[in-house]
Design an enzyme around this catalytic site. Structure first.
Site, short mmCIF file in Angstrom:
data_model
loop_
_atom_site.label_atom_id
_atom_site.label_comp_id
_atom_site.label_asym_id
_atom_site.label_seq_id
_atom_site.Cartn_x
_atom_site.Cartn_y
_atom_site.Cartn_z
N ASP A 94 67.33 7.76 -1.59
CA ASP A 94 66.13 8.25 -2.90
C ASP A 94 67.34 7.70 -4.26
OD1 ASP A 94 65.07 10.27 -2.24
OD2 ASP A 94 67.15 11.20 -3.02
N ASP A 143 67.02 6.58 5.65
CA ASP A 143 67.14 7.98 3.96
C ASP A 143 68.34 7.58 3.95
OD1 ASP A 143 65.70 8.78 1.97
OD2 ASP A 143 64.32 9.11 2.95
N GLU A 165 64.12 4.26 -4.17
CA GLU A 165 63.34 4.86 -4.34
C GLU A 165 63.53 5.15 -6.01
OE1 GLU A 165 61.32 9.39 -4.92
OE2 GLU A 165 63.84 8.82 -4.38
N HIS A 182 55.51 10.59 1.67
CA HIS A 182 55.87 12.32 1.19
C HIS A 182 56.18 13.09 0.29
CE1 HIS A 182 59.50 10.74 0.82
NE2 HIS A 182 60.07 11.98 0.52
N ASP A 183 56.04 12.98 -0.84
CA ASP A 183 56.35 14.05 -1.83
C ASP A 183 55.08 13.46 -2.94
OD1 ASP A 183 59.02 14.22 -1.85
OD2 ASP A 183 59.44 12.12 -2.71
#
Ligand code: NOJ
Length: 563
Positions: A202, A101, A259, A332-333
């Site tokens: 991210d 990430d 993302e 994970h969100d």
């Protein structure tokens, strides 16, 4: 496209690990790198060829690692650099690449750059972050932070405010500063040279801020202005990504996925067109926003199923032969997909989990599976807010309580949308199996039934549907290259589409609801009236005699026409 030159990531399936919750090897209740190493055989058996690790860098964990204190070190709770290097080597031995990430929209406020930046107006690092004067004792503009409250924090020492789109411990970097960009490029090279297989980036489309930093519109029931028009896909974003490609990425054969909240399929075409030399794919949010009201994710709304079909169709058609899609239901969100677009009752959990998997994995793109999805993990319902750990959830709870909302009302939103739904520990055995200590967040009590041990024992489990889907992608060109055609758009419960490559046609049928439906072969717009079943979630699809019966949450794929 020349299939001989095919990039490896077009046929791969990525498995996302949230290291904190995956597997704890030393009993401190926190997942770690050695825990991941111990599960490589499991992942190889599933068939995935890439792992995306949520951040493992040194961090004070205000946002579980998405607040990085040191880009060149491993978080102590997760292990050491030697562990990480071993993960790369052992991953390779299991045919698995590791992608990391890259969190570079912001750092932790404990990062040395920020500490220096705060120290004086004249520090070399001052301009590494976004500082502004306040206006009449108020922040420089009205923007709200994504984690509640203002997006600005006043620094006592110098009296100026710094921008933080996320928590106040996540100050935004100033990408206008070429030194900042070069620092980030050095970070990337450091990890790429260790042999990683790429980056998930991210909120990478937040990097370029419109320097006017104008006030945002204040939407109904909101206290702060919406600054997103001034930082989502901002004026210099393409130039930053091109520079990153030129200075770093082009020298490595790696996967990149950005993302990108708030990005349309038209925008994605630009980001992912290989001619533009930016990224290979992006994560869209359009399909994830279909069960929220217009202003925030906590506003619950039933899924608009026709819009889901339209949205998926749009992305499939727009990027075909131009760019590349990522395919995902979970991360994970996001809450767990079975509890969200499926049905997590005892009766339909497995069926709906397989249905959702089949529906997504037959599309064009690179699928991403989030840990636990492959065994059908579901949302969690803690009674007490104290059992929750996520900063977004906790801040929202506090802010909404202050605005007068009831505990019960807020919990409804948290049960449906809270990020901790995805972050409870991986369920390995009937008693948990994640740690021998006390886990940092409680395990879902349904681990007694839903766990890896059970899934591996039962040949009809969701796990084996995922395994088969991953295998199919490796074996069949039609999945990688075939065209996509949506059928029966207006049907209120069936998601039906066709993939086609040469003479070969695959029909995918998925029932998203609990009623039995009937359609006919004519609906498939194919010349044959029979076909081979490629994969199904009921033992035997009812597809004979021109009529197709589709049972609750049923999904199947049939092949018509030859290779
Ligand atoms: C997106 C990440 O996926 C999320 O977990 C994080 O909180 C924010 N970016 C801030 O880094």
């Amino acid at each position: 496209m020349d299939q001989l030159q095919e990039p490896w990531w077009k046929r791969s399936v990525v498995y996302q690990i949230y290291p904190r919750s995956f597997m704890d090897s030393n009993g401190d209740g926190i997942g770690d790198l050695r825990g991941i190493i111990s599960k490589l055989c499991y992942l190889q058996c599933l068939g995935v060829e890439v792992i995306w690790l949520s951040p493992i860098y040194d961090s004070p964990n205000d946002d579980n690692g998405y607040d990085i204190r040191d880009y060149f070190n491993i978080m102590e709770e997760f292990g050491t650099m030697e562990d990480f290097e071993e993960l790369i080597v052992q991953g390779r031995q299991h045919g698995i690449r590791i992608i990391m990430d890259l969190v570079v929209n912001h750092t932790s406020d404990e990062h040395a750059w920020f500490v220096e930046s705060c120290s004086s107006l004249h520090s070399k690092y001052r301009d590494y972050y976004i500082w502004r004067d306040g206006q009449n004792e108020q922040p420089p503009n009205n923007w709200g932070s994504i984690f509640s409250g203002s997006a600005w924090e006043r620094d006592e020492q110098t009296g100026e405010y710094y921008l933080h789109l996320f928590s106040m411990k996540q100050p935004d970097l100033n990408w206008e500063n070429p030194q900042v960009r070069n620092e980030v490029f050095d970070v990337m090279k450091f990890w790429l040279d260790k042999g990683i297989g790429g980056f998930r980036m991210d909120v990478i489309n937040f990097l370029s801020k419109d320097s006017r930093l104008l006030d945002g519109e204040i939407q109904p029931n909101q206290q702060f202005g919406d600054g997103s028009p001034f930082f989502i896909n901002g004026p210099k974003i393409h130039s930053y990504l091109k520079e990153m490609h030129e200075k770093v990425l082009q020298q490595y054969d790696v996967l990149t996925v950005g993302e990108m909240p708030g990005t349309t399929s038209e925008g994605a075409k630009i980001y992912t067109n290989p001619d533009n030399k930016e990224l290979q794919m992006i994560f869209t949010f359009e399909h994830m926003d279909l069960d929220s009201g217009p202003f925030e994710k906590w506003d619950l709304k039933p899924l608009d199923f026709i819009s889901l079909k339209r949205t998926m169709e749009k992305w499939q058609l727009e990027l075909h032969d131009v760019g590349w899609n990522s395919l995902y239901w979970n991360n994970h969100d996001q809450p767990r997909i079975i509890s969200r677009f499926g049905n997590d009752s005892e009766m339909y959990r497995e069926l709906s989990g397989k249905m959702l998997a089949i529906c997504l994995h037959m599309m064009q793109g690179t699928p991403f599976i989030y840990q636990g999805e492959e065994i059908g993990m579901t949302n969690v319902r803690f009674q007490d807010i104290k059992e929750y750990r996520d900063i977004e959830t906790l801040n929202m709870y506090r802010a909404k309580r202050q605005q007068g909302n009831s505990h019960e009302e807020i919990m409804k939103s948290i049960y449906a949308k809270g990020r901790d739904n995805a972050r409870t520990p991986m369920q390995w055995t009937s008693s948990g199996g994640f740690t021998i200590g006390t886990p940092w967040i409680d395990i879902n009590e349904n681990t007694s039934k839903i766990n890896v041990e059970n899934a591996l024992k039962k040949t009809s489990s969701i796990f084996y549907t995922y395994q088969r889907l991953i295998q199919l992608r490796k074996e069949h060109d039609i999945l990688t290259y075939g065209s996509f055609q949506l059928l029966l758009l207006e049907h209120p419960s069936l998601f039906v589409y066709k993939r086609k490559l040469g003479k070969q046609e695959w029909i995918i049928v998925a029932n998203f609801y609990g009623e039995t439906e009937q359609i006919s072969w004519e609906n498939f717009e194919v010349s044959d009236k029979q076909g081979n079943v490629i994969i199904a979630n009921y033992e035997c699809p009812l597809i004979a005699y021109g009529t197709i019966i589709v049972r609750p949450y049923e999904a199947f794929v049939i092949e018509v026409g030859g290779e």
